[in-house]
Design a protein around this motif. Structure first.
Motif, PDB file in Angstrom:
ATOM      1  N   ALA A  35      -5.635  12.384  -5.267  1.00  0.00           N
ATOM      2  CA  ALA A  35      -5.910  13.774  -4.893  1.00  0.00           C
ATOM      3  C   ALA A  35      -7.008  14.356  -5.781  1.00  0.00           C
ATOM      4  O   ALA A  35      -7.837  15.144  -5.313  1.00  0.00           O
ATOM      5  CB  ALA A  35      -4.636  14.618  -4.980  1.00  0.00           C
ATOM      6  N   ASP A  36      -7.035  13.968  -7.056  1.00  0.00           N
ATOM      7  CA  ASP A  36      -8.111  14.405  -7.945  1.00  0.00           C
ATOM      8  C   ASP A  36      -9.475  13.933  -7.434  1.00  0.00           C
ATOM      9  O   ASP A  36     -10.500  14.558  -7.719  1.00  0.00           O
ATOM     10  CB  ASP A  36      -7.903  13.886  -9.364  1.00  0.00           C
ATOM     11  N   LEU A  37      -9.478  12.833  -6.695  1.00  0.00           N
ATOM     12  CA  LEU A  37     -10.717  12.317  -6.112  1.00  0.00           C
ATOM     13  C   LEU A  37     -10.993  12.930  -4.743  1.00  0.00           C
ATOM     14  O   LEU A  37     -11.970  12.589  -4.089  1.00  0.00           O
ATOM     15  CB  LEU A  37     -10.653  10.791  -5.977  1.00  0.00           C
ATOM     16  N   GLY A  38     -10.107  13.840  -4.311  1.00  0.00           N
ATOM     17  CA  GLY A  38     -10.295  14.512  -3.032  1.00  0.00           C
ATOM     18  C   GLY A  38      -9.716  13.767  -1.846  1.00  0.00           C
ATOM     19  O   GLY A  38     -10.019  14.086  -0.702  1.00  0.00           O
ATOM     20  N   LEU A  39      -8.854  12.788  -2.103  1.00  0.00           N
ATOM     21  CA  LEU A  39      -8.269  12.000  -1.025  1.00  0.00           C
ATOM     22  C   LEU A  39      -6.851  12.455  -0.723  1.00  0.00           C
ATOM     23  O   LEU A  39      -6.044  12.637  -1.632  1.00  0.00           O
ATOM     24  CB  LEU A  39      -8.240  10.516  -1.402  1.00  0.00           C
ATOM     25  N   ARG A  40      -6.557  12.622   0.531  1.00  0.00           N
ATOM     26  CA  ARG A  40      -5.204  12.920   0.971  1.00  0.00           C
ATOM     27  C   ARG A  40      -4.658  11.660   1.615  1.00  0.00           C
ATOM     28  O   ARG A  40      -5.314  11.055   2.471  1.00  0.00           O
ATOM     29  CB  ARG A  40      -5.192  14.067   1.979  1.00  0.00           C
ATOM     30  N   ILE A  41      -3.469  11.280   1.208  1.00  0.00           N
ATOM     31  CA  ILE A  41      -2.882  10.020   1.652  1.00  0.00           C
ATOM     32  C   ILE A  41      -1.641  10.318   2.475  1.00  0.00           C
ATOM     33  O   ILE A  41      -0.830  11.166   2.097  1.00  0.00           O
ATOM     34  CB  ILE A  41      -2.510   9.145   0.435  1.00  0.00           C
ATOM     35  N   GLY A  42      -1.487   9.596   3.568  1.00  0.00           N
ATOM     36  CA  GLY A  42      -0.303   9.748   4.404  1.00  0.00           C
ATOM     37  C   GLY A  42       0.969   9.414   3.639  1.00  0.00           C
ATOM     38  O   GLY A  42       0.927   8.844   2.548  1.00  0.00           O
ATOM     39  N   PRO A  43       2.109   9.738   4.223  1.00  0.00           N
ATOM     40  CA  PRO A  43       3.384   9.616   3.508  1.00  0.00           C
ATOM     41  C   PRO A  43       3.951   8.199   3.389  1.00  0.00           C
ATOM     42  O   PRO A  43       4.828   7.954   2.576  1.00  0.00           O
ATOM     43  CB  PRO A  43       4.332  10.485   4.338  1.00  0.00           C
ATOM     44  N   GLU A  44       3.442   7.287   4.168  1.00  0.00           N
ATOM     45  CA  GLU A  44       4.015   5.945   4.197  1.00  0.00           C
ATOM     46  C   GLU A  44       3.474   5.074   3.056  1.00  0.00           C
ATOM     47  O   GLU A  44       2.324   5.216   2.652  1.00  0.00           O
ATOM     48  CB  GLU A  44       3.705   5.272   5.534  1.00  0.00           C
ATOM     49  N   PRO A  45       4.294   4.161   2.532  1.00  0.00           N
ATOM     50  CA  PRO A  45       3.815   3.231   1.506  1.00  0.00           C
ATOM     51  C   PRO A  45       2.567   2.461   1.946  1.00  0.00           C
ATOM     52  O   PRO A  45       1.675   2.198   1.141  1.00  0.00           O
ATOM     53  CB  PRO A  45       5.002   2.292   1.282  1.00  0.00           C
ATOM     54  N   ALA A  46       2.493   2.118   3.229  1.00  0.00           N
ATOM     55  CA  ALA A  46       1.322   1.391   3.733  1.00  0.00           C
ATOM     56  C   ALA A  46       0.061   2.244   3.636  1.00  0.00           C
ATOM     57  O   ALA A  46      -1.037   1.706   3.445  1.00  0.00           O
ATOM     58  CB  ALA A  46       1.547   0.952   5.175  1.00  0.00           C
ATOM     59  N   LEU A  48      -0.608   4.432   1.221  1.00  0.00           N
ATOM     60  CA  LEU A  48      -1.020   4.342  -0.179  1.00  0.00           C
ATOM     61  C   LEU A  48      -1.639   2.979  -0.471  1.00  0.00           C
ATOM     62  O   LEU A  48      -2.681   2.889  -1.117  1.00  0.00           O
ATOM     63  CB  LEU A  48       0.170   4.606  -1.108  1.00  0.00           C
ATOM     64  N   GLU A  49      -1.026   1.930   0.032  1.00  0.00           N
ATOM     65  CA  GLU A  49      -1.555   0.582  -0.195  1.00  0.00           C
ATOM     66  C   GLU A  49      -2.970   0.449   0.370  1.00  0.00           C
ATOM     67  O   GLU A  49      -3.851  -0.152  -0.259  1.00  0.00           O
ATOM     68  CB  GLU A  49      -0.645  -0.468   0.433  1.00  0.00           C
ATOM     69  N   ALA A  50      -3.215   1.027   1.540  1.00  0.00           N
ATOM     70  CA  ALA A  50      -4.547   0.957   2.149  1.00  0.00           C
ATOM     71  C   ALA A  50      -5.582   1.685   1.302  1.00  0.00           C
ATOM     72  O   ALA A  50      -6.708   1.203   1.128  1.00  0.00           O
ATOM     73  CB  ALA A  50      -4.511   1.530   3.564  1.00  0.00           C
ATOM     74  N   VAL A  51      -5.209   2.827   0.752  1.00  0.00           N
ATOM     75  CA  VAL A  51      -6.139   3.584  -0.096  1.00  0.00           C
ATOM     76  C   VAL A  51      -6.391   2.828  -1.398  1.00  0.00           C
ATOM     77  O   VAL A  51      -7.529   2.773  -1.878  1.00  0.00           O
ATOM     78  CB  VAL A  51      -5.613   5.012  -0.352  1.00  0.00           C
TER      79      VAL A  51
END
Length: 93
Positions: A35-46, A48-51
């Motif tokens: 988030a500090d880098l300006g990225l919003r990540i979906g709620p699923e573990p997958a 986060l893994e993709a990011v």
């Protein structure tokens, strides 16, 4: 794990842990750093893994989707630089 786990994992990267050694980082802490880098990540573990995998590829790390010590150390550094840049931009405005 919290922030101390992230710091410990980052320090492990500095003292020579490979990405296969040591603890993984806390998902909530990773999401905050991204988030500090300006990225919003979906709620699923997958999500986060993709990011993580995309970040690793972007910074020249092995893109395995695992937030090991080298990945966390690099992410912490980039997130800190992004926060510092925002502070600088606000002061310069």
């Amino acid at each position: 794990m919290g922030i101390f786990g992230v710091v410990g994992t980052a320090m492990g990267g500095l003292i020579g842990w490979s990405d296969d050694d040591g603890p993984g980082a806390d998902p909530a802490a990773l999401r905050a750093l991204f988030a500090d880098l300006g990225l919003r990540i979906g709620p699923e573990p997958a999500d986060l893994e993709a990011v993580i995998r995309a970040f690793q590829s972007r910074v020249g790390l092995r893109p395995d989707g695992v937030a090991g010590p080298r990945t966390v150390h690099t992410l912490v550094r980039y997130a800190r630089e992004a926060r510092d840049l925002r502070v600088f931009e606000r002061r310069a405005a």
